[in-house]
Write a protein that holds these residues in place. Sequence first.
Motif, short mmCIF file in Angstrom:
data_model
loop_
_atom_site.label_atom_id
_atom_site.label_comp_id
_atom_site.label_asym_id
_atom_site.label_seq_id
_atom_site.Cartn_x
_atom_site.Cartn_y
_atom_site.Cartn_z
N ARG A 97 -41.17 -38.10 53.60
CA ARG A 97 -42.24 -39.06 53.88
C ARG A 97 -42.08 -40.34 53.07
O ARG A 97 -42.47 -41.42 53.52
CB ARG A 97 -43.61 -38.43 53.62
CG ARG A 97 -44.11 -37.58 54.80
CD ARG A 97 -45.56 -37.16 54.67
NE ARG A 97 -45.71 -36.01 53.80
CZ ARG A 97 -46.26 -36.02 52.60
NH1 ARG A 97 -46.69 -37.16 52.09
NH2 ARG A 97 -46.37 -34.92 51.88
N VAL A 141 -40.26 -28.54 59.35
CA VAL A 141 -40.35 -29.90 58.80
C VAL A 141 -39.29 -30.80 59.43
O VAL A 141 -39.57 -31.93 59.84
CB VAL A 141 -40.18 -29.87 57.26
CG1 VAL A 141 -40.10 -31.30 56.70
CG2 VAL A 141 -41.33 -29.11 56.61
N ASP A 159 -40.90 -32.08 52.92
CA ASP A 159 -41.75 -32.99 53.70
C ASP A 159 -42.19 -34.17 52.85
O ASP A 159 -42.18 -35.32 53.31
CB ASP A 159 -42.95 -32.22 54.24
CG ASP A 159 -43.78 -33.06 55.20
OD1 ASP A 159 -43.20 -33.66 56.13
OD2 ASP A 159 -45.00 -33.14 55.02
N ALA A 160 -42.55 -33.89 51.60
CA ALA A 160 -42.99 -34.97 50.71
C ALA A 160 -41.86 -35.96 50.46
O ALA A 160 -42.08 -37.18 50.45
CB ALA A 160 -43.48 -34.38 49.38
N ASP A 186 -39.49 -22.37 57.79
CA ASP A 186 -40.45 -23.39 57.34
C ASP A 186 -39.77 -24.74 57.17
O ASP A 186 -40.32 -25.79 57.53
CB ASP A 186 -41.09 -22.96 56.02
CG ASP A 186 -41.97 -21.73 56.17
OD1 ASP A 186 -42.36 -21.42 57.32
OD2 ASP A 186 -42.26 -21.08 55.15
N THR A 209 -38.56 -26.04 48.93
CA THR A 209 -39.67 -25.60 49.76
C THR A 209 -39.91 -26.59 50.89
O THR A 209 -39.54 -27.77 50.80
CB THR A 209 -40.97 -25.46 48.94
OG1 THR A 209 -41.36 -26.76 48.46
CG2 THR A 209 -40.76 -24.52 47.76
N ALA A 210 -40.55 -26.12 51.95
CA ALA A 210 -40.86 -26.99 53.07
C ALA A 210 -41.79 -28.12 52.64
O ALA A 210 -41.64 -29.27 53.08
CB ALA A 210 -41.50 -26.17 54.19
N GLU A 211 -42.72 -27.81 51.75
CA GLU A 211 -43.67 -28.82 51.28
C GLU A 211 -42.96 -29.93 50.51
O GLU A 211 -43.23 -31.12 50.69
CB GLU A 211 -44.74 -28.17 50.41
CG GLU A 211 -45.66 -27.19 51.14
CD GLU A 211 -45.01 -25.84 51.40
OE1 GLU A 211 -45.55 -25.08 52.22
OE2 GLU A 211 -43.94 -25.55 50.79
N ALA A 212 -42.05 -29.53 49.63
CA ALA A 212 -41.31 -30.52 48.83
C ALA A 212 -40.40 -31.37 49.72
O ALA A 212 -40.26 -32.58 49.51
CB ALA A 212 -40.50 -29.82 47.75
#
Length: 388
Positions: free
Chosen positions: A160, A192, A156-157, A188, A151-154
């Motif tokens: 970072r 990122v 990005d995390a 998505d 996922t885009a969220e994973a």
Amino acid sequence: MIISSTDTTSLRSPILIMAERAALIRAQGRDVIDLTLGEPDFNAPPHVLEAAHAALEGRLTYSPSNGIEPLRYAIRMRMKAIRNLDYSDDQVAVGCGAKQIIYNAFQATLKQGDEVIVPAPYWASYPTMIKMCGARPLMVPTTLEAGYCLTAEALDAALRVARSPKWVILNAPGNPSGSLYSSQQLSDIAEVLRRYPGVMVLSDDIYSEIRYTDDVYQTLAAVAPDLTHRILIVDGVSKVYAMTGWRVGWGCGPTPLITAINSVQSQSCTQTSTLSQVAAVAALTGPQTLVKERNAIYRQRRDAALNVFEACEAIDVACPEGAFYLLPRIRTIKDDQAFALTLLEVGVATVPGSAFGMPGHLRLSFALDESVLIEGCERLVQKIKASA
């Protein structure tokens, strides 16, 4: 990276280790159903064999390290036809299978301390190749609910917290999950990646034409053309044309990266077999009807295996959208590696899910005769019930 003799066992492919154990049992005259290797049980298409036979009548010489010109051209035309992507001749590298292209890319770009984002489940060779180049794989878990897709969220995390990220790996249809990314998911992810301009993307598309949907295939370079200068698309003839032993794969990407990959190639094995390259040209430019016909057979085998597993409450398994693997989770086992060894005793060879970043699972290939596949799945289910 300097490899000592004590490191060699850990660097070996766990898939090949289990396949070798199955072969040893078979050599002893014992019955074993081998579900380990991702190798089609078909032969190469007839027109490919004919082209190879014809080439044997001529003189097979060295080829350029980046492949013969007709093959590079055929690859470019295939990329245009299937993915609507335009590549110039200096943006194509040919190697001894997709695996070597990936390894060459890592050798050309990674240094000690670099990091590669690897979504789990992952092909078992990714982490080892990364480590052999002195870099560090950063595993990012995915879930069944998210279709085993990054996922885009994973992403990005992970980026970072990474200290020196160089690559993100995307593999779809995935090995061992069979999962595909949608256009929206890739969009998505692209959003990122735009925030991390120094990170490249390895798009492993080796199973791109083995799919069980009529939807248009989505790859990141087509969804986000502004990122093509950072994307390496890897493909080959091994899976879709049942040409595993011919060892022909390729990468399409930005010219500086391709130049570096070709330089690594020139100092390792120089080139892949000229005969194999001639055969690959025939595969890419000849009739494609066998692709759909064989995909229909794979789909039938997939459904037959799923039908066996769905009758067992101890098994959770997703329905793959592509490739030819199943990744069942076995609720009743604590050690997937020990259980895979136990399965050999009842004549079934699988690969432990922990080799793919999925402990508690097994990977099964359904690229074999349907009746044999069903028998292997039934033996697996019987062993699970007996062990409960």
